[in-house]
Design a protein around this motif. Structure first.
Motif, PDB file in Angstrom:
ATOM      1  N   VAL A  62      49.660  25.939  36.552  1.00  0.00           N
ATOM      2  CA  VAL A  62      48.349  25.932  37.108  1.00  0.00           C
ATOM      3  C   VAL A  62      48.320  26.466  38.367  1.00  0.00           C
ATOM      4  N   LYS A  63      47.755  26.702  39.121  1.00  0.00           N
ATOM      5  CA  LYS A  63      47.329  27.929  39.670  1.00  0.00           C
ATOM      6  C   LYS A  63      46.732  27.211  41.323  1.00  0.00           C
ATOM      7  N   VAL A  64      47.876  27.169  41.859  1.00  0.00           N
ATOM      8  CA  VAL A  64      46.696  26.467  43.048  1.00  0.00           C
ATOM      9  C   VAL A  64      46.765  27.031  44.364  1.00  0.00           C
ATOM     10  N   PRO A  65      45.360  27.297  44.649  1.00  0.00           N
ATOM     11  CA  PRO A  65      44.551  27.659  45.869  1.00  0.00           C
ATOM     12  C   PRO A  65      45.454  27.495  47.000  1.00  0.00           C
ATOM     13  N   ASP A  83      58.282  32.493  31.271  1.00  0.00           N
ATOM     14  CA  ASP A  83      58.168  31.380  32.265  1.00  0.00           C
ATOM     15  C   ASP A  83      57.887  31.944  33.552  1.00  0.00           C
ATOM     16  N   VAL A  84      58.028  30.989  34.437  1.00  0.00           N
ATOM     17  CA  VAL A  84      57.730  31.074  35.528  1.00  0.00           C
ATOM     18  C   VAL A  84      59.053  30.539  36.507  1.00  0.00           C
ATOM     19  N   GLN A  85      59.309  30.245  37.399  1.00  0.00           N
ATOM     20  CA  GLN A  85      60.175  30.035  37.852  1.00  0.00           C
ATOM     21  C   GLN A  85      59.489  29.245  39.391  1.00  0.00           C
ATOM     22  N   ILE A  86      59.681  28.123  39.516  1.00  0.00           N
ATOM     23  CA  ILE A  86      59.166  28.169  40.990  1.00  0.00           C
ATOM     24  C   ILE A  86      60.322  26.897  41.974  1.00  0.00           C
ATOM     25  N   GLU A  87      60.113  27.200  42.953  1.00  0.00           N
ATOM     26  CA  GLU A  87      60.692  26.898  43.753  1.00  0.00           C
ATOM     27  C   GLU A  87      60.078  25.611  44.335  1.00  0.00           C
ATOM     28  N   ILE A  88      60.177  24.189  44.503  1.00  0.00           N
ATOM     29  CA  ILE A  88      59.790  22.927  44.489  1.00  0.00           C
ATOM     30  C   ILE A  88      59.468  23.083  46.476  1.00  0.00           C
ATOM     31  N   LEU A  89      58.215  22.470  46.228  1.00  0.00           N
ATOM     32  CA  LEU A  89      58.207  22.326  47.577  1.00  0.00           C
ATOM     33  C   LEU A  89      58.214  20.852  47.750  1.00  0.00           C
ATOM     34  N   VAL A 100      50.312  33.802  36.582  1.00  0.00           N
ATOM     35  CA  VAL A 100      50.639  33.712  38.888  1.00  0.00           C
ATOM     36  C   VAL A 100      51.683  34.881  38.837  1.00  0.00           C
ATOM     37  N   LYS A 101      51.426  35.248  39.742  1.00  0.00           N
ATOM     38  CA  LYS A 101      52.610  36.456  40.706  1.00  0.00           C
ATOM     39  C   LYS A 101      53.942  35.861  41.593  1.00  0.00           C
ATOM     40  N   ALA A 102      55.313  36.449  41.450  1.00  0.00           N
ATOM     41  CA  ALA A 102      56.083  35.797  42.560  1.00  0.00           C
ATOM     42  C   ALA A 102      54.941  35.830  44.353  1.00  0.00           C
ATOM     43  N   GLY A 131      54.573  22.973  44.298  1.00  0.00           N
ATOM     44  CA  GLY A 131      55.837  24.744  44.677  1.00  0.00           C
ATOM     45  C   GLY A 131      55.619  26.457  45.273  1.00  0.00           C
ATOM     46  N   ARG A 132      56.267  27.548  45.255  1.00  0.00           N
ATOM     47  CA  ARG A 132      56.316  28.534  45.779  1.00  0.00           C
ATOM     48  C   ARG A 132      56.848  28.924  44.155  1.00  0.00           C
ATOM     49  N   VAL A 133      56.094  30.032  43.651  1.00  0.00           N
ATOM     50  CA  VAL A 133      56.846  31.322  42.564  1.00  0.00           C
ATOM     51  C   VAL A 133      57.507  32.396  43.275  1.00  0.00           C
ATOM     52  N   THR A 134      58.706  32.267  42.401  1.00  0.00           N
ATOM     53  CA  THR A 134      59.323  32.907  43.166  1.00  0.00           C
ATOM     54  C   THR A 134      59.925  34.201  42.315  1.00  0.00           C
TER      55      THR A 134
END
Ligand code: NAP
Ligand code: ZN
Ligand code: ZN
Length: 349
Positions: A143-146, A30-36, A79-81, A67-70
């Protein structure tokens, strides 16, 4: 469990209000994402108001999430934090049917798990969407966002972008083709930008003459007002492809008359019965085709994000605080958006 704040509808007729709920702790994949940022899709409105039936409440809408992966689970490699990431309309699927095996999770034979208004696979737990602080999603559906793109304007790519990109690619739209995009809203404005970037000659087909200037700025070569029957007749039999984003039941017959022999119109917006009915002759004369398409699979969603980064394509957005989401819905119904509302999730804090 992770305490999370969001906004939810409690019934089909109540406004969205603050709502507290819990997300799962991230598992190994799993990936935890803080939503922007989270876009407001017309589907959110359809689902909240139960336009299509079967809506489940409380409902936290939102499937255009950036968002940003935390935090990531031990097995996560994508992805990574600290990375930026996106989540669209799906958070899971069966992962073993032919569609899933081909990376077409949106056509999963057991139905994908939708980002909201769905149940976590094998449980009665409702899924909750992006009008919230954070989300925990299996990496396949991230997905990865540049970071090179304007992130608030990237959010709508996760639904409006992929929903228009996928049919344009599937029907091989490109140079030398005349393509019509019907309906200049969230999906339509992305359809214009993407069809143009793919090399097509693009005609914006709209009910709103006042949007003509914008359509040209967005990349349309020409504007066709669908209520102008003389103008429609002039363009009969001339289109290689039509992408129809109209959200409501409507008369498809005049649009089909625009298609060349063997050409296709793809519906992405009208999920309910066509009204008035489709005339057989609209297809039979000219061997025309009427088709449908739903979002895109995860590999193609990443391809679309990378295509947009390479071509510097993002959405035209109007930012709103979460407290204004109900007003934004009313404006969406009145066709008063240029061209996607995006919620700045900092407003939730
Ligand atoms: P939107 O921003 O409200 O745009 C829809 C546009 O359609 C409007 O701006 C308007 O453009 C035109 N329109 C509205 N009502 C019309 C009518 N009665 N007759 C003719 N044209 C009309 O909506 P959206 O977010 O782009 O979503 C469009 C639809 O696609 C929704 O039904 C949504 O649920 C659906 N959707 C489907 C998928 C999928 O995977 N298939 C994914 C996302 C969304 P003009 O002013 O230019 O005429
Ligand atoms: Zn959507
Ligand atoms: Zn499947």
């Amino acid at each position: 469990m992770i305490k999370t704040r969001g906004y939810a509808a409690q019934t089909a007729t109540s406004p969205l209000t603050p709502f507290n709920f819990e997300r799962r702790e991230p598992g190994p994949h799993d990936v935890q994402i803080e939503i922007l940022y989270c876009g407001i899709c017309h589907t959110d409105l359809h689902q909240v108001r139960n336009d299509w039936g079967g809506s489940m409440y409380p409902m936290v809408p939102g499937h255009e999430i950036v968002g940003r992966v935390t935090r990531v689970g031990a097995q996560v490699t994508k992805v990574k934090a600290g990375d930026y990431a996106g989540v669209g309309c799906m958070v899971d699927s069966c992962r073993r049917c032919p569609a899933c095996n081909e990376g077409l999770e949106q056509y999963c034979e057991e139905s994908p798990t939708w980002t909201y208004n769905s149940k976590e696979r094998g449980t009665e737990q409702l899924t909750f969407g992006g009008y919230s602080e954070r989300v925990v999603v299996e990496e396949r559906f991230v997905v990865k966002v540049p970071g090179s793109l304007d992130l608030k304007a990237v959010a709508p790519l996760l639904c409006a972008g992929i929903t228009t990109y996928s049919p344009l690619r599937h029907w091989k739209v490109g140079k030398g083709q005349k393509v019509g995009v019907i309906g200049l809203g969230g999906l339509g404005h992305m359809g214009v930008k993407l069809a143009k970037a793919l090399g097509a000659q693009v005609v914006m087909i709209t009910t709103s003459p006042a949007k003509g200037k914008d359509a040209v700025r967005l990349g349309a070569d020409e504007v066709l007002v669908s209520k102008d029957t003389a103008a429609m007749a002039k363009q009969a039999n001339s289109f290689h492809f039509l992408l129809n984003t109209i959200p409501n039941p409507h008369d498809v017959n005049p649009y089909l008359a625009l298609l060349k022999r063997d050409a296709t119109m793809v519906l992405v917006g009208a999920l309910t019965a066509l009204e008035p009915p489709l005339q057989g002759s609209s297809l039979i004369i000219g061997r025309r085709q009427l088709a449908g398409s739903v979002i895109g699979g995860m590999p193609e969603t990443q391809e679309m994000i990378d295509f947009c980064a390479a071509h510097k394509i993002v959405s035209d957005v109007e930012m709103v605080p979460i407290q204004s989401v109900n007003e934004a819905y009313e404006r969406l119904i009145k066709n008063d958006v240029r061209y996607r509302f995006v919620i700045d999730m900092a407003s939730l804090k």
